[in-house]
Design a protein around this motif. Structure first.
Motif, PDB file in Angstrom:
ATOM      1  N   GLN A 152      43.577  40.220  28.605  1.00  0.00           N
ATOM      2  CA  GLN A 152      44.262  38.943  28.382  1.00  0.00           C
ATOM      3  C   GLN A 152      45.705  38.984  28.871  1.00  0.00           C
ATOM      4  N   ALA A 153      46.346  40.152  28.748  1.00  0.00           N
ATOM      5  CA  ALA A 153      47.740  40.283  29.172  1.00  0.00           C
ATOM      6  C   ALA A 153      47.912  40.070  30.674  1.00  0.00           C
ATOM      7  N   CYS A 154      46.815  40.213  31.428  1.00  0.00           N
ATOM      8  CA  CYS A 154      46.870  40.066  32.892  1.00  0.00           C
ATOM      9  C   CYS A 154      46.476  38.666  33.361  1.00  0.00           C
ATOM     10  N   ALA A 155      46.158  37.778  32.430  1.00  0.00           N
ATOM     11  CA  ALA A 155      45.573  36.495  32.813  1.00  0.00           C
ATOM     12  C   ALA A 155      46.479  35.684  33.739  1.00  0.00           C
ATOM     13  N   SER A 156      47.788  35.746  33.554  1.00  0.00           N
ATOM     14  CA  SER A 156      48.687  34.908  34.355  1.00  0.00           C
ATOM     15  C   SER A 156      48.668  35.289  35.834  1.00  0.00           C
ATOM     16  N   TYR A 157      48.303  36.525  36.139  1.00  0.00           N
ATOM     17  CA  TYR A 157      48.202  36.957  37.530  1.00  0.00           C
ATOM     18  C   TYR A 157      46.813  37.514  37.853  1.00  0.00           C
ATOM     19  N   GLY A 158      45.842  37.210  37.020  1.00  0.00           N
ATOM     20  CA  GLY A 158      44.487  37.735  37.205  1.00  0.00           C
ATOM     21  C   GLY A 158      43.819  37.305  38.487  1.00  0.00           C
ATOM     22  N   VAL A 159      44.244  36.194  39.062  1.00  0.00           N
ATOM     23  CA  VAL A 159      43.647  35.719  40.308  1.00  0.00           C
ATOM     24  C   VAL A 159      43.963  36.665  41.475  1.00  0.00           C
ATOM     25  N   LEU A 160      44.896  37.602  41.264  1.00  0.00           N
ATOM     26  CA  LEU A 160      45.260  38.552  42.309  1.00  0.00           C
ATOM     27  C   LEU A 160      44.415  39.822  42.291  1.00  0.00           C
ATOM     28  N   VAL A 161      43.505  39.939  41.338  1.00  0.00           N
ATOM     29  CA  VAL A 161      42.705  41.164  41.238  1.00  0.00           C
ATOM     30  C   VAL A 161      41.890  41.391  42.503  1.00  0.00           C
ATOM     31  N   GLU A 162      41.227  40.348  43.023  1.00  0.00           N
ATOM     32  CA  GLU A 162      40.398  40.531  44.214  1.00  0.00           C
ATOM     33  C   GLU A 162      41.212  40.988  45.419  1.00  0.00           C
ATOM     34  N   PRO A 163      42.319  40.333  45.790  1.00  0.00           N
ATOM     35  CA  PRO A 163      43.083  40.859  46.928  1.00  0.00           C
ATOM     36  C   PRO A 163      43.657  42.253  46.662  1.00  0.00           C
ATOM     37  N   GLN A 164      44.059  42.529  45.426  1.00  0.00           N
ATOM     38  CA  GLN A 164      44.565  43.858  45.127  1.00  0.00           C
ATOM     39  C   GLN A 164      43.480  44.926  45.287  1.00  0.00           C
ATOM     40  N   SER A 165      42.232  44.541  45.040  1.00  0.00           N
ATOM     41  CA  SER A 165      41.135  45.502  45.192  1.00  0.00           C
ATOM     42  C   SER A 165      41.012  45.980  46.636  1.00  0.00           C
ATOM     43  N   ILE A 166      41.394  45.146  47.597  1.00  0.00           N
ATOM     44  CA  ILE A 166      41.343  45.539  49.006  1.00  0.00           C
ATOM     45  C   ILE A 166      42.367  46.644  49.274  1.00  0.00           C
ATOM     46  N   VAL A 167      43.556  46.490  48.685  1.00  0.00           N
ATOM     47  CA  VAL A 167      44.587  47.522  48.803  1.00  0.00           C
ATOM     48  C   VAL A 167      44.106  48.815  48.148  1.00  0.00           C
ATOM     49  N   GLU A 168      43.478  48.682  46.978  1.00  0.00           N
ATOM     50  CA  GLU A 168      43.010  49.860  46.246  1.00  0.00           C
ATOM     51  C   GLU A 168      41.929  50.605  47.015  1.00  0.00           C
ATOM     52  N   LYS A 169      41.039  49.877  47.671  1.00  0.00           N
ATOM     53  CA  LYS A 169      40.000  50.546  48.452  1.00  0.00           C
ATOM     54  C   LYS A 169      40.632  51.384  49.560  1.00  0.00           C
ATOM     55  N   LEU A 172      39.435  33.688  38.886  1.00  0.00           N
ATOM     56  CA  LEU A 172      39.838  33.977  37.511  1.00  0.00           C
ATOM     57  C   LEU A 172      39.132  32.968  36.625  1.00  0.00           C
ATOM     58  N   GLY A 173      38.403  33.467  35.634  1.00  0.00           N
ATOM     59  CA  GLY A 173      37.680  32.574  34.737  1.00  0.00           C
ATOM     60  C   GLY A 173      37.582  33.157  33.341  1.00  0.00           C
ATOM     61  N   THR A 174      36.928  32.400  32.466  1.00  0.00           N
ATOM     62  CA  THR A 174      36.634  32.888  31.118  1.00  0.00           C
ATOM     63  C   THR A 174      35.135  32.762  30.872  1.00  0.00           C
ATOM     64  N   VAL A 175      34.612  33.664  30.057  1.00  0.00           N
ATOM     65  CA  VAL A 175      33.194  33.636  29.745  1.00  0.00           C
ATOM     66  C   VAL A 175      32.908  32.449  28.830  1.00  0.00           C
ATOM     67  N   GLU A 229      31.350  38.743  25.954  1.00  0.00           N
ATOM     68  CA  GLU A 229      31.372  37.769  24.866  1.00  0.00           C
ATOM     69  C   GLU A 229      32.227  36.587  25.267  1.00  0.00           C
ATOM     70  N   ALA A 230      31.965  35.449  24.671  1.00  0.00           N
ATOM     71  CA  ALA A 230      32.674  34.211  25.019  1.00  0.00           C
ATOM     72  C   ALA A 230      34.176  34.388  24.842  1.00  0.00           C
ATOM     73  N   GLY A 231      34.926  33.814  25.775  1.00  0.00           N
ATOM     74  CA  GLY A 231      36.380  33.837  25.701  1.00  0.00           C
ATOM     75  C   GLY A 231      37.040  34.916  26.528  1.00  0.00           C
ATOM     76  N   GLN A 232      36.295  35.907  26.980  1.00  0.00           N
ATOM     77  CA  GLN A 232      36.885  36.971  27.784  1.00  0.00           C
ATOM     78  C   GLN A 232      37.323  36.451  29.151  1.00  0.00           C
ATOM     79  N   PHE A 233      38.478  36.943  29.614  1.00  0.00           N
ATOM     80  CA  PHE A 233      38.909  36.676  30.982  1.00  0.00           C
ATOM     81  C   PHE A 233      38.149  37.613  31.920  1.00  0.00           C
ATOM     82  N   VAL A 234      37.718  37.056  33.054  1.00  0.00           N
ATOM     83  CA  VAL A 234      36.915  37.847  33.982  1.00  0.00           C
ATOM     84  C   VAL A 234      37.193  37.445  35.426  1.00  0.00           C
TER      85      VAL A 234
END
Length: 375
Positions: A144-161, A69-72, A82-87
């Protein structure tokens, strides 16, 4: 800048915190990312505790960590960011072989050659450092609303696949799954349980964690049923591996339409084949790195699969589409079960704590914090 790396040693690899150069100027299609936090999973456990890591060719060290989880910090003119986006950032990169059709079509998660690289895992620096540069095509924006749990996107992607594969497979038949069994209650097992519950499925989780563990409490909190595994198998079962899954299912009267193997304990995958309802699907998400040997009733399992139209699929790496679907799914979960996702992030660590980390002491999910979201 500071980084956590796995480094070649005299006798074996070791993990340490060190200084490495900050990424240089970015190109027009690149993004410079300030790392906020990095999640740790079973692969990181193998790297840190078992000193497993495939370093880039001729390199003496590699930055670890792949759940970002990072910001541009800076965005190239043609990047679309653009700068400031969560990614977050995709993990796997294509093998580059002209003979690999999936990699040529942006499906490196289905690479045929095995020559792919994975950031923080296999022959490419990861994300456990202060700044990362990346091609925009591998960067995924996070609301931005997902930032507090954004670090879970990668593991969740495994479930989604796995879900996307199941959806394709089950076009073969009129099918309305009702009951799901999940083996393992680690972070991936809990995310799978949350996903299934968000879809209204009756969800059972079977795991060795105690009934009063943080894992079990989280699972019950979303309306799933938690079952503590017994320590020994029953007479006549496939193999005396811990748990007796067949006996448990018979006792509870469970005949699941889907089974998700999330423990990484290989014998459970074979035992699960027998338990599936006709036309059911076994999704294997856990990966084992040992050399477990089993005596199995191969003829009986063959009959179960062939005569009852059962399918087995695996999911270990995901595409951009799965990352994007995962973000939407996490938003749905947060709306239905407020606070569950942040409650899953039980252990907040510093970079300095990683090299000596005892993963057995982690309650549920460990996250390494590198910078504050407010700064």
């Amino acid at each position: 800048m500071k980084a956590v790396v796995i480094r070649n040693g005299t006798d074996r690899q070791y993990v340490t915190v060190t200084d490495i150069p900050k990424p240089g100027p970015i190109g027009p299609e690149e993004v410079m990312i300030r790392v906020l936090s990095v999640g740790l999973d079973g692969t990181d456990r193998e790297i840190v505790m078992d000193r497993y890591g495939v370093l880039p060719e001729k390199a003496e060290q590699m930055v670890i960590g792949h759940e970002l989880l990072g910001t541009v910090e800076q965005a190239g003119a043609a990047s679309g960011f653009e700068a400031g986006q969560f990614v977050t950032v995709l993990v796997r990169r294509p093998c580059g072989s002209s003979a690999c059709l999936p990699c040529r079509h942006g499906q490196q998660d289905y690479c045929r050659t095995g020559l792919y690289t994975e950031r923080g895992i296999r022959a490419a620096d990861g994300f456990l450092c202060e700044y990362v540069s990346e091609l925009a095509q591998y960067v995924v924006p996070i609301p931005q609303a997902c930032a507090s749990y954004g670090v879970l996107v990668e593991p969740q992607s495994i479930v989604e696949k796995a879900w996307s594969q199941i959806a394709c497979i089950q076009r073969r038949v009129a099918w309305e799954p009702g009951t799901v069994l999940i083996t393992g209650s680690g972070p991936l097992g809990i995310l799978t349980a949350l996903t299934c519950r968000s879809m209204g499925l009756e969800t059972h989780v079977w795991s060795k964690s105690g009934r009063d563990s943080a894992n079990a409490r989280l699972i019950r909190r979303c309306g799933a049923f938690y079952h503590e595994a017994r320590e020994s198998a029953q007479p006549g079962e496939v193999e005396p591996f811990a748990g007796g899954l067949n006996a448990f299912a018979v006792e509870q009267g469970i005949r699941p339409d889907m089974i998700w193997e999330c423990s990484g304990h290989t014998p459970l995958a074979f035992e699960s084949m027998k338990l599936l309802a006709p036309n059911g699907v076994l999704a294997i998400l856990g990966v084992a790195s040992g050399d477990t040997r089993l005596n199995i009733p191969s003829d009986a399992l063959n009959q179960e699969i062939v005569l009852n139209n059962k399918c087995i699929v695996g999911s270990v790496n995901a595409s951009r589409a799965d990352f994007e679907t995962g973000i939407g799914r996490l938003q749905t979960i947060e709306a239905q079960f407020p606070g569950m996702l942040t409650a899953l992030l039980t252990d907040r660590l510093t970079m300095e704590q990683v090299p000596g980390l005892d993963f057995t002491g982690i309650a549920v999910k460990a996250v390494v914090d590198l910078a504050s979201m407010e700064t």
